[in-house]
Enzyme design. Structure first.
Site, PDB file in Angstrom:
ATOM      1  N   GLU A 183      15.845  67.988  39.750  1.00 38.61           N
ATOM      2  CA  GLU A 183      14.686  68.305  40.585  1.00 38.61           C
ATOM      3  C   GLU A 183      13.498  67.434  40.208  1.00 38.61           C
ATOM      4  O   GLU A 183      13.361  67.039  39.046  1.00 38.61           O
ATOM      5  CB  GLU A 183      14.285  69.771  40.356  1.00 38.61           C
ATOM      6  CG  GLU A 183      14.752  70.730  41.427  1.00 38.61           C
ATOM      7  CD  GLU A 183      13.954  70.642  42.733  1.00 38.61           C
ATOM      8  OE1 GLU A 183      13.193  69.674  42.943  1.00 38.61           O
ATOM      9  OE2 GLU A 183      14.102  71.554  43.548  1.00 38.61           O
ATOM     10  N   ASP A 186       7.784  74.461  40.909  1.00 41.13           N
ATOM     11  CA  ASP A 186       6.442  75.026  41.105  1.00 41.13           C
ATOM     12  C   ASP A 186       6.600  76.543  41.089  1.00 41.13           C
ATOM     13  O   ASP A 186       6.768  77.137  40.023  1.00 41.13           O
ATOM     14  CB  ASP A 186       5.951  74.449  42.449  1.00 41.13           C
ATOM     15  CG  ASP A 186       4.540  74.828  42.831  1.00 41.13           C
ATOM     16  OD1 ASP A 186       4.232  76.017  42.868  1.00 41.13           O
ATOM     17  OD2 ASP A 186       3.731  73.928  43.123  1.00 41.13           O
TER      18      ASP A 186
HETATM   19  P1  IMP Z   1       8.727  75.533  44.719  1.00 41.65           P
HETATM   20  O1  IMP Z   1       9.785  75.982  45.663  1.00 41.65           O
HETATM   21  O2  IMP Z   1       7.428  76.234  44.917  1.00 41.65           O
HETATM   22  O3  IMP Z   1       9.161  75.568  43.253  1.00 41.65           O
HETATM   23  O4  IMP Z   1       8.409  74.010  45.085  1.00 41.65           O
HETATM   24  C1  IMP Z   1       9.296  73.005  44.752  1.00 41.65           C
HETATM   25  C2  IMP Z   1       9.235  71.813  45.680  1.00 41.65           C
HETATM   26  O5  IMP Z   1       7.930  71.670  46.258  1.00 41.65           O
HETATM   27  C3  IMP Z   1       9.497  70.541  44.898  1.00 41.65           C
HETATM   28  O6  IMP Z   1      10.855  70.164  44.955  1.00 41.65           O
HETATM   29  C4  IMP Z   1       8.578  69.538  45.566  1.00 41.65           C
HETATM   30  O7  IMP Z   1       9.261  68.889  46.636  1.00 41.65           O
HETATM   31  C5  IMP Z   1       7.441  70.359  46.132  1.00 41.65           C
HETATM   32  N1  IMP Z   1       6.258  70.373  45.229  1.00 41.65           N
HETATM   33  C6  IMP Z   1       5.850  71.354  44.392  1.00 41.65           C
HETATM   34  N2  IMP Z   1       4.732  71.023  43.733  1.00 41.65           N
HETATM   35  C7  IMP Z   1       4.412  69.781  44.146  1.00 41.65           C
HETATM   36  C8  IMP Z   1       3.356  68.860  43.812  1.00 41.65           C
HETATM   37  O8  IMP Z   1       2.452  69.107  42.972  1.00 41.65           O
HETATM   38  N3  IMP Z   1       3.387  67.656  44.461  1.00 41.65           N
HETATM   39  C9  IMP Z   1       4.344  67.319  45.371  1.00 41.65           C
HETATM   40  N4  IMP Z   1       5.345  68.133  45.720  1.00 41.65           N
HETATM   41  C10 IMP Z   1       5.388  69.349  45.114  1.00 41.65           C
END
Ligand code: IMP
Ligand code: MG
Length: 183
Positions: free
Chosen positions: A107, A111
Site C-alpha cells: 500500500e 489513513d
Molecule cells: P483509507 O481508506 O482512509 O485508509 O485511505 C487509504 C487510501 O487513501 C490510500 O491508498 C491513498 O490512495 C489515499 N490517501 C490517504 N491519505 C492520503 C494522503 O495523505 N495523500 C494522498 N492519498 C491519500
C-alpha cells in the site's frame, strides 16, 4: 528538488526527502527478506501492488527483495480530493486463483484503514494462506481498524501528502520526494 509544488488549486511544500524514504524502504526490505526467506519457486510470495498510489513504493521494494515472488495488482479506491469518503469501490479486482498463497499487500498509505480492511476481507474470502500488510506511510492518529500492519516504512502526522506515487486528484504522483499540503 523543488521546495514547493502547485497542483490544481493547492500548494504543497517539501516534507520528506527521497533519501529518507529510500532508507526506510531499505530497512523494511531487510525485514521482509528475513521473514519470507523460506518462499520457494514452487510457492512464491504474492506481492499485491495496490494501484495507483503504490507503484513507486512497489518498484523500490522489488529492487530490494531477494526471495521468490510474483507481482500482481488490484485497485480499490476510497478517496476524493483530500478526504476519505469511507466508501470503497473496486476498480481492478483481485487476481484469480490465489487460494493458498502468501500475500503481501503493498500500500502507499494507510489513513483511516477503510481501504486496507476491505482488501483484507476480500483476500480472506479467497482462502489465501496468509496476509501481511506492507505500507509506505501510516497515519497512526487516524488509523481506527484492527487489521495488523506488520510492515510500515514511515509513520506520518495526520496531514495530506502527495508525491512518491501519491496523488491529489490524480496529480502529483511523479515526484521523488514527499510533499505536504501548505496551509
Ligand atoms: P483509507 O481508506 O482512509 O485508509 O485511505 C487509504 C487510501 O487513501 C490510500 O491508498 C491513498 O490512495 C489515499 N490517501 C490517504 N491519505 C492520503 C494522503 O495523505 N495523500 C494522498 N492519498 C491519500
Ligand atoms: Mg489515491
Amino acid at each position: 528538488m523543488e521546495q514547493k509544488i502547485s497542483l490544481h488549486d493547492k500548494t504543497f511544500r517539501l516534507f520528506i526527502p527521497n533519501e529518507t524514504l529510500e532508507k526506510a524502504i531499505d530497512a523494511l526490505a531487510a525485514r521482509l527478506n528475513k521473514d519470507y526467506a523460506n518462499c520457494t519457486d514452487k510457492h512464491p510470495a504474492l506481492l499485491l501492488c495496490t494501484l495507483n498510489g503504490a507503484v513507486i513504493f512497489t518498484a523500490e521494494l522489488l529492487k530490494r527483495l531477494t526471495f521468490p515472488l510474483e507481482l500482481k495488482a488490484c485497485k480499490l479506491s476510497s478517496y476524493k480530493g483530500t478526504t476519505s469518503t469511507g466508501v470503497v469501490t473496486t476498480e481492478v479486482p483481485l487476481p484469480a486463483n490465489i487460494a493458498g498463497r502468501r500475500v503481501i499487500i503493498v500500500e502507499d498509505i494507510v489513513d483511516t484503514g477503510t481501504t486496507i480492511e476491505a482488501l483484507f476481507h476480500q483476500l480472506r474470502e479467497n482462502q489465501v494462506q496468509d496476509i501481511s500488510v506492507c505500507t509506505m506511510f501510516l497515519k497512526p492518529e487516524v488509523y481506527k481498524k484492527s487489521i495488523p500492519l506488520q510492515y510500515v516504512a514511515l509513520e506520518i502526522p495526520n496531514k495530506f501528502v502527495v508525491g512518491f506515487g501519491l496523488d491529489y486528484d490524480e496529480l502529483g504522483r511523479n515526484t521523488k520526494d514527499l510533499y505536504v499540503l501548505d496551509i
